[in-house]
Design an enzyme around this catalytic site. Structure first.
Site, PDB file in Angstrom:
ATOM      1  N   GLY A   3       0.858  -1.132  -0.068  1.00 35.75           N
ATOM      2  CA  GLY A   3       0.010   0.005  -0.109  1.00 35.75           C
ATOM      3  C   GLY A   3       0.645   1.346  -0.019  1.00 35.75           C
TER       4      GLY A   3
ATOM      5  N   GLN B 261       3.125  10.068   1.333  1.00 37.85           N
ATOM      6  CA  GLN B 261       4.180   9.423   1.135  1.00 37.85           C
ATOM      7  C   GLN B 261       4.882   9.827  -0.006  1.00 37.85           C
ATOM      8  OE1 GLN B 261       2.441   5.074   2.101  1.00 37.85           O
ATOM      9  NE2 GLN B 261       4.650   5.280   3.055  1.00 37.85           N
TER      10      GLN B 261
ATOM     11  N   HIS C 133      -2.256   7.322   7.361  1.00 34.10           N
ATOM     12  CA  HIS C 133      -1.293   8.260   6.546  1.00 34.10           C
ATOM     13  C   HIS C 133      -1.909   9.537   6.107  1.00 34.10           C
ATOM     14  CE1 HIS C 133       2.858   6.366   6.144  1.00 34.10           C
ATOM     15  NE2 HIS C 133       2.338   5.299   5.700  1.00 34.10           N
TER      16      HIS C 133
ATOM     17  N   HIS D 294      -3.778   1.324   7.857  1.00 32.52           N
ATOM     18  CA  HIS D 294      -2.426   1.777   7.876  1.00 32.52           C
ATOM     19  C   HIS D 294      -2.334   3.134   7.053  1.00 32.52           C
ATOM     20  CE1 HIS D 294       2.214   1.335   7.729  1.00 32.52           C
ATOM     21  NE2 HIS D 294       1.899   2.101   6.781  1.00 32.52           N
ATOM     22  N   GLU D 295      -3.047   2.829   5.588  1.00 34.21           N
ATOM     23  CA  GLU D 295      -3.180   3.855   4.595  1.00 34.21           C
ATOM     24  C   GLU D 295      -3.781   4.982   5.084  1.00 34.21           C
ATOM     25  OE1 GLU D 295      -0.515   3.602   2.859  1.00 34.21           O
ATOM     26  OE2 GLU D 295      -0.372   1.501   3.088  1.00 34.21           O
TER      27      GLU D 295
ATOM     28  N   CYS E 171       6.735   0.318   7.483  1.00 34.90           N
ATOM     29  CA  CYS E 171       6.185   1.511   6.632  1.00 34.90           C
ATOM     30  C   CYS E 171       7.292   2.069   5.665  1.00 34.90           C
ATOM     31  CB  CYS E 171       5.711   2.453   7.214  1.00 34.90           C
ATOM     32  SG  CYS E 171       5.080   3.961   6.425  1.00 34.90           S
ATOM     33  N   LEU E 172       7.204   2.249   4.389  1.00 33.34           N
ATOM     34  CA  LEU E 172       8.132   2.731   3.388  1.00 33.34           C
ATOM     35  C   LEU E 172       8.820   3.973   4.076  1.00 33.34           C
ATOM     36  CD1 LEU E 172       6.437   1.763   0.100  1.00 33.34           C
ATOM     37  CD2 LEU E 172       8.551   0.729   1.008  1.00 33.34           C
TER      38      LEU E 172
HETATM   39 NI    NI Z   1       3.164   3.582   5.522  1.00 31.87          NI
END
Ligand code: NI
Length: 163
Positions: A46, A51, A135, A131-132, A89-90
Site C-alpha cells: 500500500g 508518502q 497516513h 495503515h494507509e 512502513c516505506l
Molecule cells: Ni506507511
C-alpha cells in the site's frame, strides 16, 4: 508512469492532514498510476499520497496476487475486532513493530473513475487499509507502538509487507 520518491520521517508532509480531492481528473489519475508503479517497485502492499509528497486523500493498495486498488477520499464506515500484527512502513525504513489493528473494516470512497465504492476487508487487507488511511491523517504505525520493546530495528533488505 513514473516511480516517485518516497518521503521518510521526519518529513513534515507525513504529519500533515491531507486535503480531500475536489475532482477526480487526469492529474489525479496520473498520480494514482505513478503511486501504483512506486508501490510495486518498492514491494509495498500500500501507499498513501503524502508518502510521495502529495497532501491529498488518495491511497493505493495491492494484496499479493491481487490487482491494484485506488481509493480516493476514503472514510471508515465501521471497524470491529482487534488483533496484534507486525507492521512496517516505506516512510520509516529500517524498522518494524507490533501494534493492534482491527480484524475487519468497511471503508467507502471513490475509485480511479470517480465511482463510489465500498470495501469490506478483513485481516491483512483491513490492516493495510487502516495503515494507509492513518497516513491521510498524519499518523504512522509507530504512533500506535505501546512500548519500546514492540519496535525493532531491521535490515532494510528483510522488510516485508511494507507500506
Ligand atoms: Ni506507511
Amino acid at each position: 508512469m513514473a516511480v516517485l520518491a518516497i518521503h521518510h520521517l521526519p518529513d513534515p508532509v507525513l504529519r500533515r492532514k491531507a486535503k480531500r480531492v475536489p475532482a477526480i481528473d487526469g492529474s489525479i489519475q496520473r498520480l494514482i498510476d505513478d503511486m501504483v508503479e512506486t508501490m510495486q517497485q518498492s514491494n509495498g502492499v500500500g501507499l498513501a499520497a503524502p508518502q510521495v509528497g502529495v497532501s491529498l486523500r488518495v491511497v493505493v493498495l495491492q494484496m499479493p496476487e491481487g490487482e491494484p486498488i485506488a481509493l480516493i477520499n476514503p472514510e471508515v464506515v465501521k471497524r470491529s475486532g482487534e488483533r496484534e500484527v507486525a507492521e512496517a512502513c516505506l516512510s520509516v525504513p529500517g524498522y518494524a513493530g507490533e501494534i493492534k489493528r482491527s480484524v475487519s473494516i468497511v471503508v467507502k470512497g471513490y475509485d480511479r473513475q470517480g465511482k463510489a465504492i465500498r470495501i469490506r476487508a478483513t485481516e491483512i487487507m483491513a490492516q493495510a487499509l487502516e495503515h494507509e488511511l492513518d497516513h491521510l491523517n498524519g499518523a504512522l504505525y509507530v504512533d500506535h507502538i505501546e512500548s519500546q520493546d514492540k519496535l525493532h530495528e531491521i535490515e532494510p533488505e528483510s522488510e516485508s509487507e511494507v507500506r
